[in-house]
Motif scaffolding. Structure first.
Motif, short mmCIF file in Angstrom:
data_model
loop_
_atom_site.label_atom_id
_atom_site.label_comp_id
_atom_site.label_asym_id
_atom_site.label_seq_id
_atom_site.Cartn_x
_atom_site.Cartn_y
_atom_site.Cartn_z
N TRP A 56 0.85 -1.19 0.00
CA TRP A 56 0.00 0.00 0.00
C TRP A 56 0.88 1.24 0.00
O TRP A 56 1.64 1.46 0.94
N VAL A 65 -4.36 0.89 -2.82
CA VAL A 65 -4.88 1.43 -1.56
C VAL A 65 -3.95 2.52 -1.07
O VAL A 65 -3.11 2.28 -0.21
N ARG A 85 -2.84 4.97 1.23
CA ARG A 85 -3.21 5.31 2.60
C ARG A 85 -2.70 6.71 2.93
O ARG A 85 -1.53 6.99 2.75
N PRO A 86 -3.58 7.56 3.42
CA PRO A 86 -3.15 8.91 3.76
C PRO A 86 -2.28 8.95 5.02
O PRO A 86 -1.51 9.87 5.21
N SER A 87 -2.41 7.95 5.89
CA SER A 87 -1.63 7.96 7.12
C SER A 87 -0.39 7.10 6.94
O SER A 87 -0.48 5.97 6.48
N ARG A 142 1.21 5.55 9.00
CA ARG A 142 1.22 4.35 9.84
C ARG A 142 0.66 3.12 9.13
O ARG A 142 0.88 2.00 9.58
N GLN A 143 -0.12 3.34 8.10
CA GLN A 143 -0.74 2.20 7.44
C GLN A 143 -0.13 1.91 6.08
O GLN A 143 -0.61 1.05 5.36
N ALA A 144 0.92 2.64 5.73
CA ALA A 144 1.49 2.47 4.39
C ALA A 144 2.70 1.54 4.45
O ALA A 144 3.36 1.40 5.47
N ASP A 145 2.97 0.86 3.32
CA ASP A 145 4.14 -0.01 3.23
C ASP A 145 5.18 0.57 2.30
O ASP A 145 6.35 0.24 2.38
N PRO A 201 5.56 2.07 9.79
CA PRO A 201 5.98 0.88 10.55
C PRO A 201 6.69 -0.11 9.64
O PRO A 201 6.37 -0.21 8.46
N ALA A 202 7.64 -0.81 10.20
CA ALA A 202 8.38 -1.81 9.42
C ALA A 202 7.47 -2.99 9.12
O ALA A 202 6.54 -3.23 9.87
N PRO A 203 7.68 -3.75 8.07
CA PRO A 203 8.65 -3.54 7.00
C PRO A 203 8.17 -2.48 6.00
O PRO A 203 7.01 -2.43 5.69
N LYS A 225 2.58 -6.59 10.14
CA LYS A 225 3.18 -5.26 10.27
C LYS A 225 3.58 -4.98 11.71
O LYS A 225 3.04 -5.55 12.66
N GLN A 226 4.52 -4.06 11.84
CA GLN A 226 4.96 -3.64 13.16
C GLN A 226 3.81 -2.94 13.88
O GLN A 226 3.12 -2.12 13.29
N THR A 246 -6.29 13.37 7.46
CA THR A 246 -5.39 12.24 7.25
C THR A 246 -6.19 10.94 7.28
O THR A 246 -6.73 10.55 6.28
N THR A 256 -5.71 7.39 12.62
CA THR A 256 -4.47 7.87 12.01
C THR A 256 -3.24 7.14 12.56
O THR A 256 -2.33 6.80 11.81
N TYR A 302 -2.96 4.19 14.03
CA TYR A 302 -2.97 2.73 14.17
C TYR A 302 -2.28 2.07 12.99
O TYR A 302 -2.55 2.38 11.84
N SER A 303 -1.38 1.16 13.29
CA SER A 303 -0.73 0.41 12.23
C SER A 303 -1.14 -1.05 12.34
O SER A 303 -1.70 -1.46 13.34
#
Ligand code: SF4
Lengths: 178, 323
Positions: free
Chosen positions: A37, A67, A69-71, A73-76, A100-102, B67-68, B222, B227, B229-230
């Motif tokens: 994403w 997908v 993602r605007p944030s 935190r949810q993107a890869d 966040p990883a990876p 995911k982390q 956003t 926003t 949460y991963s």
């Protein structure tokens, strides 16, 4: 002025797993490569090509990568699409560190690779290549790169993640590369 | 050894079945959503991962699990991680009183409708906690919006449901369904078209679906309340949203569209088919309507839905009393 004076470069830190199960990890990698994403994030004209990629004619959705993602935190996948100015650079680094990883980075276009048309003697405004700030996985050259090139870059990252090229190689590339 | 009560075992079995049902339908809905979105925009949507992209939601789910997990600095760790669990867990309970078929009900409750309406309120609390706990300005703005929106839309929703309850004289969903006939003109929505429309619109507002998805409005907030949460934290919110969609559509089907009654063969398949038609309408609305502004959202509710629902309720009460 050297970049080091105003910027800290982004790091990438992953702890080693306690247990390694080859089969499960392979399956995980395939799943990861099939659902990259990207982040909704464009810096200059190359971003227009990136948008074209999500739309009807080229449709990144076919490979599960639509997908946006605007944030962070949810993107890869971070597609650095455009010129990284010195003003923007801290934001780019911060966004990278928020993912966040990876995570993977694609430098899209000459600007992100080396400064492109804005690189000349005594220029003071831009970072000459985003790889000075954050680790880049795939470089996609062009000014701007065509959407096909972006897709090719995506496949390249998929190959990097899962160790296998999943889709047929286009003829023009076959002559060049293999 | 004391005996294990039969009722408890039944509830446990029902809960496990519901969890499986929600998980499966979540995957199907993710696929449907992306596919329908693609076709509406004249592109194929997910296509290459599995035949026609069928394995796409599976890949997404596994990736999200891998995911982390990330707790932001200065966030309230307990509230932050409580929120996704709190948004997902009550949803399982909501499925218990739903009449899927003539015999297929988790728990045949006299106040089933009330149970659904009561526990669906917990979702708002979870949204609120998520926004508050993540210590993020976009999160808190999204949460504030979600709360005022849900409080507003709960009222016409309740009023439209009440109209049906007046008419049938029961809060038991199975009884409401049994009171309707097999053919479309014998269903409640022929008698109460206004209530049905109000219910559906408020249900869209309640589940935070576009065009009312102001709590996660991507272009301004956003990702709103989630926003920060991963990985699976985000996945839980996602799953809860889809599960909530299924619940409101099921309630709409049971109350207005005849539930498991259908031409020729009554049964669970009619119920599922109708639920999926409503879900497709929801997805269709999401990908064709722009998002409303916040004042428009509240105006629509307080100036139109509320008075109309009240009027509808009064007329229903009057007619019920007369006949
Ligand atoms: S590489 Fe060319 S098209 Fe891309 S951002 Fe730079 S100038 Fe624009």
């Amino acid at each position: 002025m050297a970049e080091e004076n105003i910027l800290t470069t982004g790091g990438h830190h992953i702890e080693e797993g306690l247990v390694h199960l080859q089969l499960a990890e392979d399956a995980m990698d395939i799943c990861r490569s099939m659902s990259l994403w990207p982040m909704t994030f464009g810096l200059a004209c190359c971003a227009i090509e990136m948008m074209a990629c999500g739309m009807a004619r080229f449709d990144m959705a076919r490979y599960g990568a639509e997908v946006f993602r605007p944030s962070a935190r949810q993107a890869d996948l971070m597609i650095v699409a455009g010129t990284v100015t010195k003003k923007m650079a801290p934001a780019v680094v911060r966004l990278y560190e928020q993912m966040p990883a990876p995570k993977w980075v694609m430098a899209l276009g000459n600007c992100a690779i080396s400064g492109g048309p804005f690189k000349f003697k005594n220029q003071y405004g831009i970072i000459e290549g985003v790889d000075k700030l954050i680790p880049v996985d795939v470089f996609v050259p062009g000014c701007p790169p065509r959407p096909e090139a972006l897709l090719e870059g995506l496949f390249e990252i998929q190959q990097k993640v899962s160790g296998k090229r999943w889709w047929p190689v286009p003829e023009a590339l076959q002559k060049e590369k293999f | 050894m004391s005996q294990i009560p039969v009722e408890l075992v039944k509830i446990l079995i029902a809960l496990v079945a519901v969890a499986a049902f929600v998980g499966l339908n979540g995957l199907v809905l993710v696929y449907l959503e992306r596919k329908v979105a693609g076709h509406i925009q004249r592109r194929p949507g997910p296509f290459e991962v599995g035949p026609h992209g069928l394995l796409q939601p599976l890949a997404d789910a596994v990736k999200l699990i891998g995911k982390q997990l990330f707790t932001p600095k200065n966030a309230d760790g307990f509230l932050f991680w409580l929120a996704p669990i709190l948004s997902f867990m009550p949803v399982l309970l909501l499925f218990l009183p739903l009449p899927f078929g003539p015999k297929l009900t988790g728990m045949n409750l006299n106040l089933g409708l009330l149970l659904i309406l009561a526990f669906s309120g917990l979702n708002v609390l979870a949204t609120c906690l998520a926004g508050w706990g993540s210590n993020n300005k976009y999160g808190i703005l999204g949460a504030a919006r979600a709360v005022s929106q849900s409080v507003a839309y709960e009222i016409p929703l309740l009023l439209s449901v009440l109209a049906i309850a007046f008419q049938t004289g029961s809060l038991n969903l199975s009884e409401v369904v049994a009171g309707q006939g097999s053919w479309p003109w014998q269903w409640n929505f022929m008698v109460q078209p206004l209530a049905f429309i109000i219910f559906f619109v408020s249900a869209l507002g309640e589940t935070n679906r576009a065009p009312f998805d102001l709590a996660e409005a991507e272009s301004e907030l956003t990702a709103g309340f989630h926003t920060e949460y991963s990985g699976m934290g985000f996945g839980m919110f996602f799953l809860a949203e889809y599960a909530n969609m299924i619940v409101v559509c099921s309630v709409a089907v049971a109350l207005f569209l005849g539930g498991w009654n259908g031409p020729f063969f009554d049964g669970a398949w009619w119920f599922l088919a109708k639920v999926y038609v409503l879900l497709l309408v929801m997805i269709w609305l999401r990908w064709t309507f722009p998002r409303v502004r916040f004042d428009q959202l509240l105006n629509l509710n307080w100036k139109w839905l509320m008075p109309l629902a009240l009027l509808n309720l009064l007329i229903t009460a009057f007619v019920t009393k007369l006949s």
